[in-house]
Design a protein around this motif. Sequence first.
Motif, PDB file in Angstrom:
ATOM      1  N   UNK A   1      51.409  59.996  35.691  1.00  0.00           N
ATOM      2  CA  UNK A   1      52.031  60.633  34.522  1.00  0.00           C
ATOM      3  C   UNK A   1      53.466  61.073  34.811  1.00  0.00           C
ATOM      4  N   UNK A   2      53.769  61.688  35.971  1.00  0.00           N
ATOM      5  CA  UNK A   2      55.175  62.029  36.245  1.00  0.00           C
ATOM      6  C   UNK A   2      56.078  60.793  36.317  1.00  0.00           C
ATOM      7  N   UNK A   3      55.580  59.701  36.844  1.00  0.00           N
ATOM      8  CA  UNK A   3      56.388  58.483  36.888  1.00  0.00           C
ATOM      9  C   UNK A   3      56.672  57.967  35.481  1.00  0.00           C
ATOM     10  N   UNK A   4      55.674  57.965  34.623  1.00  0.00           N
ATOM     11  CA  UNK A   4      55.893  57.525  33.245  1.00  0.00           C
ATOM     12  C   UNK A   4      56.910  58.418  32.542  1.00  0.00           C
ATOM     13  N   UNK A   5      56.797  59.720  32.744  1.00  0.00           N
ATOM     14  CA  UNK A   5      57.766  60.629  32.112  1.00  0.00           C
ATOM     15  C   UNK A   5      59.180  60.350  32.623  1.00  0.00           C
ATOM     16  N   UNK A   6      59.309  60.050  33.910  1.00  0.00           N
ATOM     17  CA  UNK A   6      60.626  59.759  34.478  1.00  0.00           C
ATOM     18  C   UNK A   6      61.195  58.461  33.922  1.00  0.00           C
ATOM     19  N   UNK A   7      60.355  57.484  33.666  1.00  0.00           N
ATOM     20  CA  UNK A   7      60.818  56.233  33.058  1.00  0.00           C
ATOM     21  C   UNK A   7      61.441  56.528  31.699  1.00  0.00           C
ATOM     22  N   UNK A   8      60.773  57.338  30.891  1.00  0.00           N
ATOM     23  CA  UNK A   8      61.336  57.692  29.597  1.00  0.00           C
ATOM     24  C   UNK A   8      62.602  58.514  29.724  1.00  0.00           C
ATOM     25  N   UNK A   9      62.597  59.478  30.641  1.00  0.00           N
ATOM     26  CA  UNK A   9      63.745  60.379  30.784  1.00  0.00           C
ATOM     27  C   UNK A   9      64.993  59.659  31.261  1.00  0.00           C
TER      28      UNK A   9
ATOM     29  N   UNK B   1      60.199  53.225  25.237  1.00  0.00           N
ATOM     30  CA  UNK B   1      60.337  52.845  26.641  1.00  0.00           C
ATOM     31  C   UNK B   1      59.117  52.102  27.171  1.00  0.00           C
ATOM     32  N   UNK B   2      58.350  51.505  26.265  1.00  0.00           N
ATOM     33  CA  UNK B   2      57.162  50.741  26.633  1.00  0.00           C
ATOM     34  C   UNK B   2      57.239  49.376  25.980  1.00  0.00           C
ATOM     35  N   UNK B   3      56.870  48.359  26.732  1.00  0.00           N
ATOM     36  CA  UNK B   3      56.808  47.003  26.209  1.00  0.00           C
ATOM     37  C   UNK B   3      55.644  46.274  26.845  1.00  0.00           C
ATOM     38  N   UNK B   4      55.702  44.958  26.802  1.00  0.00           N
ATOM     39  CA  UNK B   4      54.671  44.119  27.397  1.00  0.00           C
ATOM     40  C   UNK B   4      55.205  43.517  28.692  1.00  0.00           C
ATOM     41  N   UNK B   5      54.352  43.453  29.693  1.00  0.00           N
ATOM     42  CA  UNK B   5      54.718  42.865  30.982  1.00  0.00           C
ATOM     43  C   UNK B   5      53.531  42.117  31.537  1.00  0.00           C
ATOM     44  N   UNK B   6      53.157  41.051  30.873  1.00  0.00           N
ATOM     45  CA  UNK B   6      51.842  40.425  30.960  1.00  0.00           C
ATOM     46  C   UNK B   6      51.347  40.108  32.371  1.00  0.00           C
ATOM     47  N   UNK B   7      52.219  39.634  33.252  1.00  0.00           N
ATOM     48  CA  UNK B   7      51.818  39.012  34.524  1.00  0.00           C
ATOM     49  C   UNK B   7      51.103  37.686  34.272  1.00  0.00           C
ATOM     50  N   UNK B   8      51.444  37.033  33.151  1.00  0.00           N
ATOM     51  CA  UNK B   8      50.902  35.693  32.891  1.00  0.00           C
ATOM     52  C   UNK B   8      51.145  34.774  34.090  1.00  0.00           C
ATOM     53  N   UNK B   9      50.159  33.934  34.363  1.00  0.00           N
ATOM     54  CA  UNK B   9      50.170  32.972  35.464  1.00  0.00           C
ATOM     55  C   UNK B   9      50.165  33.638  36.834  1.00  0.00           C
ATOM     56  N   UNK B  10      49.895  34.957  36.864  1.00  0.00           N
ATOM     57  CA  UNK B  10      49.804  35.639  38.136  1.00  0.00           C
ATOM     58  C   UNK B  10      48.642  36.606  38.211  1.00  0.00           C
ATOM     59  N   UNK B  11      47.769  36.629  37.188  1.00  0.00           N
ATOM     60  CA  UNK B  11      46.719  37.644  37.148  1.00  0.00           C
ATOM     61  C   UNK B  11      45.558  37.186  36.273  1.00  0.00           C
ATOM     62  N   UNK B  12      44.348  37.724  36.524  1.00  0.00           N
ATOM     63  CA  UNK B  12      43.212  37.454  35.632  1.00  0.00           C
ATOM     64  C   UNK B  12      43.388  38.222  34.325  1.00  0.00           C
TER      65      UNK B  12
END
Length: 341
Positions: free
Chosen positions: A232-240, A284-295
Amino acid sequence: MQVFDGHNDVLSRLWCAGGDPVQRFARDEGHISAPAARAGGFAGGLFALYSPQARRAFDFRGFRGGTMPLSNPMEQNAALQSVMAEVGIARRLQAAGLIRLCTDVAGIEAAMATGDIAAVLHLEGAECIDPELLVLDALHGMGLRSLGPVWSRPTIWGEGVPFGYDRDGDTGPGLTADGRRLIARCAELGIVVDTSHLTMKGFWEIGDMGLPLVATHSNAWDLCPATRNLTAPQLRAIGATGGMAGLNYATVFLSPEGWKTGRARLDDCLRQLEAMIEGAGEDHVGLGSDFDGAPLPEGMASCADLPALIAAMERAGFGAALIEKLCHGNWLAFLRRVWGA
Protein backbone atom coordinates in the motif's frame (compact mmCIF):
# COMPACT_ATOMS: atom_id res chain seq x y z
CA MET A 1 -11.99 0.23 -26.71
CA GLN A 2 -8.32 0.31 -27.69
CA VAL A 3 -5.78 -1.00 -25.21
CA PHE A 4 -2.26 0.38 -24.79
CA ASP A 5 -0.49 -1.99 -22.44
CA GLY A 6 2.45 -1.48 -20.09
CA HIS A 7 4.33 -4.75 -20.65
CA ASN A 8 4.52 -7.74 -22.96
CA ASP A 9 7.14 -10.34 -23.90
CA VAL A 10 6.21 -11.08 -27.50
CA LEU A 11 9.65 -10.16 -28.87
CA SER A 12 11.43 -12.62 -26.60
CA ARG A 13 8.79 -15.26 -27.37
CA LEU A 14 9.46 -14.85 -31.07
CA TRP A 15 13.24 -14.97 -30.55
CA CYS A 16 13.04 -18.09 -28.38
CA ALA A 17 10.73 -19.80 -30.88
CA GLY A 18 13.12 -19.28 -33.80
CA GLY A 19 12.15 -19.42 -37.45
CA ASP A 20 10.61 -16.49 -39.29
CA PRO A 21 9.25 -14.02 -36.70
CA VAL A 22 7.15 -12.21 -39.30
CA GLN A 23 5.32 -15.39 -40.25
CA ARG A 24 4.87 -16.33 -36.60
CA PHE A 25 3.45 -12.92 -35.66
CA ALA A 26 1.16 -12.90 -38.69
CA ARG A 27 -0.52 -16.14 -37.66
CA ASP A 28 -2.64 -16.81 -34.62
CA GLU A 29 -0.18 -18.10 -32.01
CA GLY A 30 0.94 -16.89 -28.61
CA HIS A 31 -0.78 -14.21 -26.58
CA ILE A 32 -0.02 -11.38 -29.03
CA SER A 33 -0.25 -11.80 -32.79
CA ALA A 34 -1.56 -9.67 -35.60
CA PRO A 35 -4.91 -11.54 -35.80
CA ALA A 36 -5.43 -11.54 -32.03
CA ALA A 37 -4.58 -7.83 -31.76
CA ARG A 38 -7.15 -6.98 -34.45
CA ALA A 39 -9.80 -9.11 -32.78
CA GLY A 40 -9.22 -7.73 -29.28
CA GLY A 41 -8.41 -4.08 -29.83
CA PHE A 42 -4.79 -4.45 -28.69
CA ALA A 43 -3.39 -1.14 -29.93
CA GLY A 44 0.16 -1.47 -28.60
CA GLY A 45 2.29 -0.96 -25.55
CA LEU A 46 5.75 -1.35 -24.10
CA PHE A 47 7.45 -4.27 -25.88
CA ALA A 48 10.09 -5.84 -23.66
CA LEU A 49 13.61 -6.73 -24.74
CA TYR A 50 14.43 -9.58 -22.36
CA SER A 51 17.50 -11.83 -22.13
CA PRO A 52 16.72 -15.40 -21.04
CA GLN A 53 19.51 -17.57 -19.61
CA ALA A 54 18.85 -20.04 -22.42
CA ARG A 55 16.92 -19.64 -25.65
CA ARG A 56 13.61 -20.86 -24.31
CA ALA A 57 10.54 -19.26 -22.80
CA PHE A 58 10.37 -18.64 -19.04
CA ASP A 59 8.17 -21.19 -17.26
CA PHE A 60 6.20 -20.22 -14.14
CA ARG A 61 5.21 -23.80 -13.38
CA GLY A 62 8.43 -24.45 -11.45
CA PHE A 63 7.38 -22.41 -8.43
CA ARG A 64 3.61 -22.56 -8.13
CA GLY A 65 2.89 -22.79 -4.45
CA GLY A 66 6.56 -22.38 -3.54
CA THR A 67 9.48 -20.07 -4.21
CA MET A 68 12.14 -19.59 -6.83
CA PRO A 69 15.51 -18.09 -5.87
CA LEU A 70 17.19 -15.35 -7.83
CA SER A 71 18.54 -16.45 -11.20
CA ASN A 72 22.29 -16.39 -11.72
CA PRO A 73 23.90 -13.22 -13.10
CA MET A 74 24.18 -13.05 -16.90
CA GLU A 75 27.19 -12.04 -18.96
CA GLN A 76 26.82 -8.75 -20.82
CA ASN A 77 27.73 -10.17 -24.23
CA ALA A 78 25.18 -12.98 -23.98
CA ALA A 79 22.48 -10.53 -22.89
CA LEU A 80 23.38 -8.12 -25.68
CA GLN A 81 23.05 -10.85 -28.31
CA SER A 82 19.42 -11.61 -27.42
CA VAL A 83 18.49 -7.94 -26.98
CA MET A 84 19.90 -7.01 -30.37
CA ALA A 85 18.15 -9.97 -31.96
CA GLU A 86 14.86 -8.82 -30.46
CA VAL A 87 15.42 -5.27 -31.72
CA GLY A 88 15.96 -6.88 -35.12
CA ILE A 89 12.69 -8.77 -34.81
CA ALA A 90 10.87 -5.54 -33.99
CA ARG A 91 12.37 -3.86 -37.04
CA ARG A 92 11.35 -6.78 -39.28
CA LEU A 93 7.81 -6.67 -37.93
CA GLN A 94 7.72 -2.96 -38.71
CA ALA A 95 9.07 -3.49 -42.22
CA ALA A 96 6.31 -6.04 -42.79
CA GLY A 97 3.69 -3.51 -41.69
CA LEU A 98 2.73 -5.52 -38.60
CA ILE A 99 3.78 -2.98 -35.94
CA ARG A 100 4.89 0.64 -35.84
CA LEU A 101 7.87 1.50 -33.63
CA CYS A 102 7.13 4.67 -31.66
CA THR A 103 9.29 7.02 -29.62
CA ASP A 104 6.73 9.66 -28.65
CA VAL A 105 3.06 9.92 -27.81
CA ALA A 106 2.26 11.62 -31.11
CA GLY A 107 3.54 8.50 -32.88
CA ILE A 108 1.53 6.23 -30.61
CA GLU A 109 -1.65 8.20 -31.23
CA ALA A 110 -1.04 8.24 -34.98
CA ALA A 111 -0.61 4.45 -34.99
CA MET A 112 -3.76 3.97 -32.93
CA ALA A 113 -5.69 6.22 -35.31
CA THR A 114 -4.76 4.07 -38.31
CA GLY A 115 -5.17 0.71 -36.59
CA ASP A 116 -1.44 -0.05 -36.43
CA ILE A 117 0.13 -1.69 -33.36
CA ALA A 118 2.20 0.97 -31.57
CA ALA A 119 5.36 -0.62 -30.14
CA VAL A 120 7.61 1.19 -27.66
CA LEU A 121 10.87 -0.63 -26.91
CA HIS A 122 11.44 -1.42 -23.23
CA LEU A 123 14.51 -3.12 -21.72
CA GLU A 124 13.58 -5.66 -19.03
CA GLY A 125 16.83 -6.11 -17.12
CA ALA A 126 19.87 -4.07 -18.13
CA GLU A 127 22.50 -6.83 -18.24
CA CYS A 128 23.31 -5.92 -21.84
CA ILE A 129 24.47 -2.40 -20.92
CA ASP A 130 28.18 -1.75 -20.33
CA PRO A 131 29.53 0.17 -17.31
CA GLU A 132 30.30 3.15 -19.57
CA LEU A 133 26.59 3.26 -20.55
CA LEU A 134 27.48 3.42 -24.25
CA VAL A 135 25.05 0.62 -25.10
CA LEU A 136 22.31 2.59 -23.35
CA ASP A 137 22.87 5.54 -25.68
CA ALA A 138 22.98 3.19 -28.67
CA LEU A 139 19.70 1.54 -27.68
CA HIS A 140 18.13 4.94 -27.12
CA GLY A 141 19.13 5.80 -30.68
CA MET A 142 17.35 2.61 -31.81
CA GLY A 143 14.15 3.67 -30.08
CA LEU A 144 14.47 2.48 -26.47
CA ARG A 145 12.23 4.64 -24.27
CA SER A 146 11.68 2.52 -21.15
CA LEU A 147 13.98 0.44 -18.96
CA GLY A 148 13.88 -1.79 -15.90
CA PRO A 149 17.39 -1.95 -14.40
CA VAL A 150 16.92 -5.54 -13.25
CA TRP A 151 14.88 -8.64 -13.89
CA SER A 152 14.73 -11.14 -11.00
CA ARG A 153 18.49 -11.68 -10.87
CA PRO A 154 21.43 -9.58 -9.64
CA THR A 155 23.24 -7.23 -11.99
CA ILE A 156 25.92 -4.57 -11.67
CA TRP A 157 23.04 -2.10 -11.40
CA GLY A 158 21.16 -3.64 -8.48
CA GLU A 159 19.28 -6.70 -7.29
CA GLY A 160 15.93 -8.09 -8.32
CA VAL A 161 13.38 -9.82 -6.12
CA PRO A 162 13.17 -13.61 -6.10
CA PHE A 163 9.76 -15.05 -6.89
CA GLY A 164 8.30 -15.81 -3.47
CA TYR A 165 5.15 -15.68 -1.38
CA ASP A 166 4.06 -14.45 2.05
CA ARG A 167 6.65 -11.69 2.14
CA ASP A 168 7.05 -8.32 0.50
CA GLY A 169 9.73 -7.11 -1.90
CA ASP A 170 12.16 -6.12 0.87
CA THR A 171 14.39 -9.05 -0.04
CA GLY A 172 17.83 -7.52 -0.40
CA PRO A 173 19.92 -4.52 -1.41
CA GLY A 174 18.76 -1.93 -3.91
CA LEU A 175 20.71 0.06 -6.48
CA THR A 176 24.49 0.01 -6.65
CA ALA A 177 26.53 3.14 -7.33
CA ASP A 178 26.60 2.05 -10.98
CA GLY A 179 22.83 1.60 -10.83
CA ARG A 180 22.36 5.17 -9.70
CA ARG A 181 24.52 6.32 -12.63
CA LEU A 182 22.31 4.28 -14.98
CA ILE A 183 19.13 5.79 -13.57
CA ALA A 184 20.56 9.31 -13.80
CA ARG A 185 21.44 8.79 -17.46
CA CYS A 186 17.95 7.42 -18.15
CA ALA A 187 16.52 10.59 -16.61
CA GLU A 188 18.74 12.72 -18.89
CA LEU A 189 17.56 10.78 -21.96
CA GLY A 190 13.89 10.78 -20.98
CA ILE A 191 13.78 7.00 -20.56
CA VAL A 192 11.04 5.70 -18.25
CA VAL A 193 12.48 3.73 -15.32
CA ASP A 194 10.47 0.64 -14.34
CA THR A 195 10.65 -0.76 -10.80
CA SER A 196 8.92 -4.09 -11.53
CA HIS A 197 11.33 -6.88 -10.44
CA LEU A 198 13.38 -4.42 -8.36
CA THR A 199 13.69 -4.83 -4.58
CA MET A 200 11.70 -2.55 -2.32
CA LYS A 201 14.92 -0.79 -1.31
CA GLY A 202 15.66 -0.05 -4.97
CA PHE A 203 12.08 1.17 -5.48
CA TRP A 204 12.46 3.80 -2.77
CA GLU A 205 15.93 4.79 -3.98
CA ILE A 206 14.53 5.60 -7.43
CA GLY A 207 11.87 7.73 -5.76
CA ASP A 208 14.58 9.51 -3.76
CA MET A 209 16.28 10.39 -7.07
CA GLY A 210 13.18 12.40 -8.00
CA LEU A 211 11.82 10.12 -10.74
CA PRO A 212 8.16 9.18 -11.08
CA LEU A 213 7.72 5.71 -9.64
CA VAL A 214 6.54 3.19 -12.22
CA ALA A 215 5.77 -0.53 -11.98
CA THR A 216 4.73 -1.58 -15.46
CA HIS A 217 3.46 -5.05 -14.51
CA SER A 218 2.90 -5.47 -10.76
CA ASN A 219 -0.20 -5.92 -8.60
CA ALA A 220 -1.42 -5.09 -5.09
CA TRP A 221 0.41 -7.01 -2.37
CA ASP A 222 -2.53 -6.78 0.04
CA LEU A 223 -4.55 -9.06 -2.26
CA CYS A 224 -1.70 -11.39 -3.19
CA PRO A 225 1.38 -11.23 -0.93
CA ALA A 226 3.95 -12.15 -3.56
CA THR A 227 7.35 -10.49 -3.61
CA ARG A 228 6.66 -9.04 -7.06
CA ASN A 229 3.61 -7.10 -5.90
CA LEU A 230 3.29 -3.57 -4.48
CA THR A 231 2.51 -2.72 -0.87
CA ALA A 232 0.00 0.00 0.00
CA PRO A 233 2.78 2.56 0.72
CA GLN A 234 4.36 1.78 -2.65
CA LEU A 235 1.06 2.29 -4.45
CA ARG A 236 0.52 5.60 -2.66
CA ALA A 237 4.03 6.70 -3.67
CA ILE A 238 3.32 5.85 -7.31
CA GLY A 239 0.33 8.17 -7.25
CA ALA A 240 2.13 10.89 -5.30
CA THR A 241 5.05 10.99 -7.76
CA GLY A 242 2.82 11.01 -10.86
CA GLY A 243 3.85 7.49 -11.83
CA MET A 244 2.01 4.42 -13.09
CA ALA A 245 1.14 0.90 -11.97
CA GLY A 246 0.14 -1.64 -14.62
CA LEU A 247 -2.13 -4.59 -13.79
CA ASN A 248 -0.25 -7.86 -14.38
CA TYR A 249 -2.56 -10.62 -15.64
CA ALA A 250 -0.22 -13.39 -14.38
CA THR A 251 -2.38 -15.74 -12.33
CA VAL A 252 0.39 -16.23 -9.76
CA PHE A 253 0.30 -12.50 -8.89
CA LEU A 254 -3.48 -12.03 -8.89
CA SER A 255 -4.60 -13.99 -5.83
CA PRO A 256 -3.44 -16.50 -3.20
CA GLU A 257 -5.27 -19.23 -5.10
CA GLY A 258 -3.53 -18.14 -8.29
CA TRP A 259 -0.14 -18.46 -6.62
CA LYS A 260 -0.90 -21.92 -5.26
CA THR A 261 -2.62 -23.42 -8.31
CA GLY A 262 -1.75 -21.22 -11.27
CA ARG A 263 -5.47 -20.61 -11.84
CA ALA A 264 -7.30 -17.28 -11.54
CA ARG A 265 -10.33 -15.51 -12.99
CA LEU A 266 -11.12 -12.16 -14.53
CA ASP A 267 -12.83 -11.21 -11.26
CA ASP A 268 -9.39 -11.38 -9.65
CA CYS A 269 -8.19 -8.79 -12.19
CA LEU A 270 -11.07 -6.50 -11.19
CA ARG A 271 -10.30 -6.83 -7.48
CA GLN A 272 -6.68 -5.98 -8.21
CA LEU A 273 -7.66 -2.95 -10.27
CA GLU A 274 -9.91 -1.68 -7.46
CA ALA A 275 -7.10 -2.06 -4.91
CA MET A 276 -4.55 -0.41 -7.18
CA ILE A 277 -6.89 2.52 -7.86
CA GLU A 278 -7.59 2.90 -4.14
CA GLY A 279 -3.85 3.04 -3.50
CA ALA A 280 -2.41 5.01 -6.42
CA GLY A 281 -5.47 6.89 -7.66
CA GLU A 282 -7.48 6.38 -10.83
CA ASP A 283 -5.09 8.54 -12.91
CA HIS A 284 -2.09 6.33 -12.14
CA VAL A 285 -3.29 2.80 -12.95
CA GLY A 286 -3.34 1.04 -16.29
CA LEU A 287 -2.90 -2.41 -17.78
CA GLY A 288 0.43 -4.23 -17.81
CA SER A 289 -0.59 -7.65 -19.03
CA ASP A 290 2.71 -9.59 -19.19
CA PHE A 291 1.29 -11.19 -22.34
CA ASP A 292 3.57 -13.92 -23.73
CA GLY A 293 5.40 -14.04 -20.41
CA ALA A 294 2.85 -15.34 -17.89
CA PRO A 295 -0.07 -17.75 -17.35
CA LEU A 296 -3.38 -15.97 -17.94
CA PRO A 297 -6.66 -16.11 -16.02
CA GLU A 298 -9.67 -18.05 -17.22
CA GLY A 299 -11.44 -16.21 -20.02
CA MET A 300 -8.19 -14.64 -21.27
CA ALA A 301 -6.40 -16.91 -23.73
CA SER A 302 -4.76 -14.07 -25.69
CA CYS A 303 -5.13 -10.37 -26.41
CA ALA A 304 -8.12 -11.32 -28.58
CA ASP A 305 -10.01 -11.69 -25.30
CA LEU A 306 -9.43 -8.13 -24.06
CA PRO A 307 -13.11 -7.28 -24.73
CA ALA A 308 -14.01 -9.84 -22.04
CA LEU A 309 -11.93 -7.94 -19.49
CA ILE A 310 -13.50 -4.64 -20.54
CA ALA A 311 -16.99 -6.15 -20.33
CA ALA A 312 -16.15 -7.38 -16.82
CA MET A 313 -15.13 -3.83 -15.89
CA GLU A 314 -18.48 -2.56 -17.16
CA ARG A 315 -20.42 -5.17 -15.18
CA ALA A 316 -18.46 -4.22 -12.06
CA GLY A 317 -19.61 -0.62 -12.41
CA PHE A 318 -16.47 0.94 -13.83
CA GLY A 319 -17.69 3.95 -15.83
CA ALA A 320 -16.78 4.63 -19.44
CA ALA A 321 -14.36 7.42 -18.53
CA LEU A 322 -12.49 5.26 -16.02
CA ILE A 323 -12.32 2.32 -18.42
CA GLU A 324 -10.80 4.55 -21.08
CA LYS A 325 -8.19 5.78 -18.59
CA LEU A 326 -7.29 2.24 -17.59
CA CYS A 327 -7.17 0.93 -21.15
CA HIS A 328 -4.93 3.63 -22.62
CA GLY A 329 -5.54 7.16 -21.37
CA ASN A 330 -3.42 6.99 -18.24
CA TRP A 331 -0.43 5.42 -19.98
CA LEU A 332 -0.45 8.01 -22.75
CA ALA A 333 -0.81 10.89 -20.29
CA PHE A 334 2.09 9.56 -18.21
CA LEU A 335 4.36 9.02 -21.21
CA ARG A 336 3.61 12.56 -22.40
CA ARG A 337 4.65 13.88 -18.99
CA VAL A 338 7.96 12.00 -19.11
CA TRP A 339 8.78 12.42 -22.79
CA GLY A 340 7.29 15.88 -23.24
CA ALA A 341 5.71 15.00 -26.59
